[in-house]
Enzyme design. Structure first.
Site, PDB file in Angstrom:
ATOM      1  N   TYR A 125       7.122 -10.186   6.646  1.00 29.82           N
ATOM      2  CA  TYR A 125       6.910  -8.754   6.852  1.00 29.82           C
ATOM      3  C   TYR A 125       7.608  -8.333   8.142  1.00 29.82           C
ATOM      4  CZ  TYR A 125       3.411  -8.014   3.182  1.00 29.82           C
ATOM      5  OH  TYR A 125       2.772  -7.883   1.976  1.00 29.82           O
ATOM      6  N   ASP A 167       0.820  -1.214   0.000  1.00 30.77           N
ATOM      7  CA  ASP A 167       0.000   0.000   0.000  1.00 30.77           C
ATOM      8  C   ASP A 167       0.849   1.258   0.000  1.00 30.77           C
ATOM      9  OD1 ASP A 167      -2.438  -1.343   0.006  1.00 30.77           O
ATOM     10  OD2 ASP A 167      -2.466  -1.520   2.183  1.00 30.77           O
TER      11      ASP A 167
END
Length: 436
Positions: A194, A125
């Site tokens: 992540y 994003d």
């Protein structure tokens, strides 16, 4: 001077000063009209002349048919803080993917996206970075055989070096390797890592670690993500293989330990939209003492809590798609020493200015703290949790809830039926672009 002014005359300053207002205005209007006519004439002549001169692209149009193709994986690094996300968007060119394909096309490595057999591992994003994004793509090759699996970099084009000459400094190609023509960076990825960085502050790290362990394994994460039903995502079951919180600066640093940087490392097979940021938001609330670690168990219990309570996500800036694992050893990536040195130098320049800013801010914070009788508690969640902080905290499970998955499915099913009815009377529009 009075009366009409000679249109052909050239006047001195004294003569102009002797004009009446009306004569002077008329003279200025004639000059403006003459100037406009002259500009239009020059423009017309320039356009007519340019039509007779072939453009550079016409003179040197690249013939892709004369070159072989090969399917490769490219490992991409980017600092996404100042970009509008990874994926191409219609209303902005400020995306990682836009710059990547601009470089691929300008270097004639690909003709266009549609024919390049392109896949990406992850779609990050706005503001999110990646140290390990991977794409799969068909590119032009120096070799004489299509889709060769030759791993000798000396025989091939220096893909990373070529791209880095054209990419912004915050986007770097790090390594590449050949792959079978049907290999997909997205669907053949075995697991993704992540990382989320945050300051220790006054957070209760033990409570956060306890809450984090509850997400290990396979769960329905509909209460810990943004449901993307509109894009066809109806299954919210995902597997988390590893999760831990560690100090990444060392507790014996030169500054107070509350300024130490921590990192949450999360490994899973695949992740949902905003899943990591929602998860971090809950962990920060636990670390602040607003929620008990067991709230994570309750949010994962979709039978008891089928609707997601309303809460703000954690900031996107500290999030990083750190690594993408494939069914081959990481040592098999082809790396050019010169390219890696250039990437390292580029990152060191960014690090230098970022570190200087950090030390300056730390120094001024220490000076400010000396002016106060009582030092304030440093709360990381105040900076990292988005939205307005309420003066009176309301527990998560007592808050208003979002729409349930079932009602969203009904809404989109009804909308789809209406769209189908409308499309019966209209030709189907061709939709191009990213359909991941």
């Amino acid at each position: 001077m009075s009366g009409k002014v000679d249109k052909k005359a050239t006047f001195s300053r004294d003569e102009l000063l002797s004009f009446s207002k009306e004569d002077l205005a008329d003279h200025i209007m004639r000059l403006q009209a003459s100037n406009t006519q002259l500009r239009n004439l020059i423009k017309k002549q320039t356009e007519e002349g340019s039509k007779n001169i072939p453009s550079t692209s016409q003179q040197r149009k690249f013939d892709f048919k004369k070159h072989c193709k090969r399917h490769i994986l490219l490992r991409i690094l980017y600092m996404g803080w100042d970009y509008q996300g990874y994926a191409t968007q219609e209303d902005t060119n400020n995306t990682i993917e836009h710059h990547l394909f601009a470089a691929l096309k300008k270097s004639c490595l690909v003709e266009d996206r549609q024919t390049s057999n392109y896949h990406r591992c992850g779609r990050t994003d706005k503001g999110v970075s990646s140290f390990g994004q991977v794409i799969s793509i068909d590119v032009r090759s120096k070799l004489k055989e299509d889709y060769s699996m030759d791993t000798d970099p000396a025989k091939e084009l220096p893909y990373c070096k070529i791209l880095n000459r054209l990419l912004p400094n915050e986007i770097r190609a790090v390594a590449w390797r050949p792959a079978p023509s049907d290999f997909s960076a997205r669907f053949d990825c075995q697991q993704r890592t992540y990382k989320y960085y945050f300051p220790r502050g006054s957070l209760n790290l033990d409570a956060m670690r306890k809450a984090a362990q509850y997400v290990l394994g396979t769960h329905d994460f509909r209460n810990l993500c943004k449901m993307d039903v509109g894009n066809g995502v109806v299954n919210y079951v995902r597997e988390i293989r590893s999760i831990n919180i560690e100090n990444c600066t060392g507790s014996q640093g030169q500054y107070n330990s509350r300024y130490d940087m921590m990192v949450l490392t999360l490994i899973g097979t695949a992740f949902l939209w905003h899943q990591v940021r929602c998860l971090v938001a809950i962990l920060l609330l636990v670390g602040q003492g607003y929620e008990e670690p067991e709230v994570m168990v309750q949010l994962l219990d979709i039978e008891t809590n089928p609707r997601k309570p309303q809460y703000s996500m954690a900031s996107e800036v500290p999030l990083n798609l750190f690594h993408c694992q494939y069914p081959f050893d990481d040592s098999l990536w082809l790396v050019d020493e010169e390219t890696i040195s250039e990437v390292q130098s580029s990152l060191q320049r960014i690090w230098t200015f970022s570190s200087v800013k950090t030390v300056m801010l730390t120094d001024v914070l220490q000076q400010i703290s000396k002016l106060k009788a009582k030092d304030s508690n440093f709360d990381a969640s105040e900076a990292l949790l988005q939205g307005v902080k309420s003066k009176i905290y309301k527990p998560l499970l007592e808050r208003q809830t979002c729409e349930s998955l079932e009602s969203r499915l009904q809404h989109y099913a009804k909308k789809r039926r209406l769209d189908d009815c409308k499309s019966e009377s209209k030709p189907t529009a061709k939709i191009e672009g990213d359909m991941d």
